[in-house]
Design a protein around this motif. Structure first.
Motif, PDB file in Angstrom:
ATOM      1  N   ALA A  45       0.915  -1.276   0.105  1.00 32.52           N
ATOM      2  CA  ALA A  45       0.103  -0.108  -0.051  1.00 32.52           C
ATOM      3  C   ALA A  45       1.114   1.278   0.092  1.00 32.52           C
ATOM      4  O   ALA A  45       1.295   1.744   1.076  1.00 32.52           O
ATOM      5  CB  ALA A  45      -0.868   0.121   1.277  1.00 32.52           C
ATOM      6  N   LEU A  46       1.149   1.657  -1.251  1.00 28.62           N
ATOM      7  CA  LEU A  46       2.047   2.848  -1.286  1.00 28.62           C
ATOM      8  C   LEU A  46       1.294   4.364  -0.628  1.00 28.62           C
ATOM      9  O   LEU A  46       0.246   4.042  -0.539  1.00 28.62           O
ATOM     10  CB  LEU A  46       2.282   3.240  -3.007  1.00 28.62           C
ATOM     11  N   MET A  47       2.320   4.916  -0.124  1.00 32.67           N
ATOM     12  CA  MET A  47       1.908   6.230   0.494  1.00 32.67           C
ATOM     13  C   MET A  47       2.872   7.245   0.149  1.00 32.67           C
ATOM     14  O   MET A  47       4.117   7.133  -0.044  1.00 32.67           O
ATOM     15  CB  MET A  47       1.870   6.174   2.033  1.00 32.67           C
ATOM     16  N   THR A  48       2.604   8.497   0.329  1.00 31.69           N
ATOM     17  CA  THR A  48       3.169   9.630   0.095  1.00 31.69           C
ATOM     18  C   THR A  48       3.447  10.393   1.227  1.00 31.69           C
ATOM     19  O   THR A  48       2.576  10.569   1.936  1.00 31.69           O
ATOM     20  CB  THR A  48       2.588  10.808  -1.057  1.00 31.69           C
ATOM     21  N   ASN A  49       4.709  10.744   1.517  1.00 32.95           N
ATOM     22  CA  ASN A  49       5.115  11.507   2.552  1.00 32.95           C
ATOM     23  C   ASN A  49       5.620  12.772   2.175  1.00 32.95           C
ATOM     24  O   ASN A  49       6.613  13.051   1.454  1.00 32.95           O
ATOM     25  CB  ASN A  49       6.316  10.716   3.356  1.00 32.95           C
ATOM     26  N   GLU A  50       5.088  13.947   2.399  1.00 29.88           N
ATOM     27  CA  GLU A  50       5.238  15.260   2.005  1.00 29.88           C
ATOM     28  C   GLU A  50       6.068  15.870   3.188  1.00 29.88           C
ATOM     29  O   GLU A  50       5.877  16.016   4.279  1.00 29.88           O
ATOM     30  CB  GLU A  50       4.213  16.198   1.525  1.00 29.88           C
ATOM     31  N   ILE A  51       7.517  16.406   2.929  1.00 30.39           N
ATOM     32  CA  ILE A  51       8.167  17.084   3.563  1.00 30.39           C
ATOM     33  C   ILE A  51       8.692  18.442   3.174  1.00 30.39           C
ATOM     34  O   ILE A  51       9.164  18.537   1.842  1.00 30.39           O
ATOM     35  CB  ILE A  51       9.486  16.323   4.030  1.00 30.39           C
ATOM     36  N   LYS A  52       8.215  19.613   3.760  1.00 27.06           N
ATOM     37  CA  LYS A  52       8.910  21.043   3.492  1.00 27.06           C
ATOM     38  C   LYS A  52       9.718  21.341   4.495  1.00 27.06           C
ATOM     39  O   LYS A  52       9.711  21.221   5.620  1.00 27.06           O
ATOM     40  CB  LYS A  52       7.741  22.043   3.778  1.00 27.06           C
ATOM     41  N   ILE A  53      10.804  21.762   3.675  1.00 27.52           N
ATOM     42  CA  ILE A  53      12.175  22.312   4.569  1.00 27.52           C
ATOM     43  C   ILE A  53      12.560  23.839   4.081  1.00 27.52           C
ATOM     44  O   ILE A  53      12.379  24.171   2.838  1.00 27.52           O
ATOM     45  CB  ILE A  53      13.422  21.460   4.018  1.00 27.52           C
ATOM     46  N   SER A  54      12.573  24.674   5.055  1.00 25.98           N
ATOM     47  CA  SER A  54      12.925  26.113   4.995  1.00 25.98           C
ATOM     48  C   SER A  54      14.413  26.377   5.220  1.00 25.98           C
ATOM     49  O   SER A  54      15.115  25.679   6.160  1.00 25.98           O
ATOM     50  CB  SER A  54      12.051  26.968   6.149  1.00 25.98           C
ATOM     51  N   PHE A  55      15.032  27.108   4.457  1.00 28.31           N
ATOM     52  CA  PHE A  55      16.423  27.431   4.331  1.00 28.31           C
ATOM     53  C   PHE A  55      16.761  28.887   4.572  1.00 28.31           C
ATOM     54  O   PHE A  55      15.566  29.491   3.837  1.00 28.31           O
ATOM     55  CB  PHE A  55      17.196  26.842   3.203  1.00 28.31           C
ATOM     56  N   SER A  56      17.473  29.337   4.626  1.00 28.80           N
ATOM     57  CA  SER A  56      17.823  30.677   4.681  1.00 28.80           C
ATOM     58  C   SER A  56      18.063  31.211   3.395  1.00 28.80           C
ATOM     59  O   SER A  56      18.804  30.539   2.507  1.00 28.80           O
ATOM     60  CB  SER A  56      19.153  31.190   5.579  1.00 28.80           C
ATOM     61  N   GLY A  57      17.864  32.350   2.920  1.00 27.92           N
ATOM     62  CA  GLY A  57      17.820  32.907   1.613  1.00 27.92           C
ATOM     63  C   GLY A  57      19.134  32.945   1.414  1.00 27.92           C
ATOM     64  O   GLY A  57      19.542  33.399   0.229  1.00 27.92           O
ATOM     65  N   SER A  58      20.225  33.391   2.321  1.00 23.17           N
ATOM     66  CA  SER A  58      21.653  33.322   1.908  1.00 23.17           C
ATOM     67  C   SER A  58      22.093  31.993   1.346  1.00 23.17           C
ATOM     68  O   SER A  58      23.260  32.130   0.809  1.00 23.17           O
ATOM     69  CB  SER A  58      22.058  33.824   3.162  1.00 23.17           C
ATOM     70  N   ARG A  59      21.606  30.893   1.827  1.00 20.46           N
ATOM     71  CA  ARG A  59      21.988  29.564   1.152  1.00 20.46           C
ATOM     72  C   ARG A  59      21.252  29.227  -0.098  1.00 20.46           C
ATOM     73  O   ARG A  59      21.768  28.971  -1.261  1.00 20.46           O
ATOM     74  CB  ARG A  59      21.820  28.538   2.135  1.00 20.46           C
ATOM     75  N   LEU A  60      19.784  29.187   0.070  1.00 21.10           N
ATOM     76  CA  LEU A  60      19.007  28.695  -1.081  1.00 21.10           C
ATOM     77  C   LEU A  60      18.586  29.977  -1.762  1.00 21.10           C
ATOM     78  O   LEU A  60      18.143  30.820  -1.538  1.00 21.10           O
ATOM     79  CB  LEU A  60      17.806  28.104  -0.414  1.00 21.10           C
ATOM     80  N   PRO A  61      19.152  29.979  -3.080  1.00 19.36           N
ATOM     81  CA  PRO A  61      18.745  31.019  -4.017  1.00 19.36           C
ATOM     82  C   PRO A  61      17.123  31.330  -4.201  1.00 19.36           C
ATOM     83  O   PRO A  61      16.363  30.286  -4.018  1.00 19.36           O
ATOM     84  CB  PRO A  61      19.165  30.625  -5.574  1.00 19.36           C
TER      85      PRO A  61
END
Length: 305
Positions: A45-61
């Protein structure tokens, strides 16, 4: 006239309820039957696991805010629906910007290169797909692995063997690094040998590059090495979620970590490095999981205020 008294038979203790004695084993059997049926169902029984990660704008464009990654790991030649149609549909519904496969696409005990390549061909039609090897790719013959690699590349998948790729979005870039499984180079090895080798590879691949970096690798037990090498996000597998999962305890056992592994599944953070471990999709030596459904992980990158 003397009175006559009638003797009464001695009272016996009441016998245990025979109906209850007959019912108890039936209830136990029903519980085990339900548990067995649920376990068998949960293994496919497949499942989806959604993960959101926040990074500083100085690292992630800024252009990569909202960037979505479908994380596939440890498929082990399993098929969910004919031609993996159910898995592919789930991936497509996640609207990923890229798809990453973090090892053990095949299983060394029942290797089927064609099934693996067929999945990769359809994956590459959904979004750019990147692949790194796992220990099971290292366990198959060299000719089988070369056949797998060639088939993946023909399908349009980027195979990263100790290599880096640039991801471009809105005129900005991040770095994607992929490591071949250490078992290709070192079988067991001396204490500290594999971490030292991995650190040297990462230093070489990131020399002069201060970009935000996503690392694809099969082995989560090397997290300390990834942290010391300055990785921003690590995507990994290998553990199968600990195979059996228990409330408040987590995974039971994982390769290269043993019982009650520290890194079993989900999100881990040390300093400024995040690691997401997929519980994976298929099974290998142990044919069943318990309380541990196969999962597709969908990751979304965000920029913190």
């Amino acid at each position: 006239m003397p009175q006559l008294f009638q003797a009464h038979p001695a009272q016996r203790r009441p016998e245990p309820d025979r109906a209850k004695r007959r019912t108890a084993p039936i209830i136990i059997l029903i519980i085990f039957a339900v548990l067995a049926a649920w376990t068998l169902w949960a293994n496919t029984a497949l499942m989806t696991n959604e993960i959101k990660i926040s990074f500083s704008g100085s690292r992630l464009p800024a252009s990569f805010a909202g960037f979505r990654i479908a994380h596939v790991s440890d498929l082990h030649n399993a098929e969910f629906g004919e031609g993996n149609a159910a898995l592919l549909q789930m991936i497509a519904e996640g609207r990923p910007d890229i798809i990453v496969i973090t090892g053990d696409l095949v299983d060394s005990n029942r290797t089927d290169i064609d099934v693996a390549i067929a999945f990769a061909e359809e994956s590459a039609k959904i979004a750019p797909t990147y692949y790194v090897s796992g220990n099971h790719e290292a366990l198959i013959s060299r000719s089988e692995y070369e056949s797998l690699k060639a088939g993946l590349e023909t399908a349009g998948v980027t195979v990263l063997e100790d290599a880096a790729a640039r991801l471009e979005r809105g005129g900005e870039n991040i770095t994607l690094i992929g490591l071949a499984d250490p078992k290709f180079t070192v079988n067991n090895g001396l204490p500290g040998e594999i971490p030292s080798m991995i650190k040297a590879k990462l230093e070489n691949l990131t020399a002069g590059d201060n970009a935000y970096t996503i690392l694809l690798c099969h082995r989560p037990e090397l997290f300390d090495t990834y942290v010391s090498s300055g990785m921003d996000l690590v995507l990994s597998g290998h553990t199968h979620g600990g195979q059996c999962r228990f409330p408040l305890v987590g995974g039971l056992i994982a390769p290269d970590q043993g019982f009650f592994p520290k890194y079993d599944a989900g999100l881990f953070t040390v300093n400024n490095t995040y690691m997401i471990i997929s519980r994976g999709l298929g099974n290998s030596v142990v044919p069943l999981r318990f309380n541990n459904r196969p999962e597709l992980i969908l990751i979304e990158l965000e920029i913190s205020d």
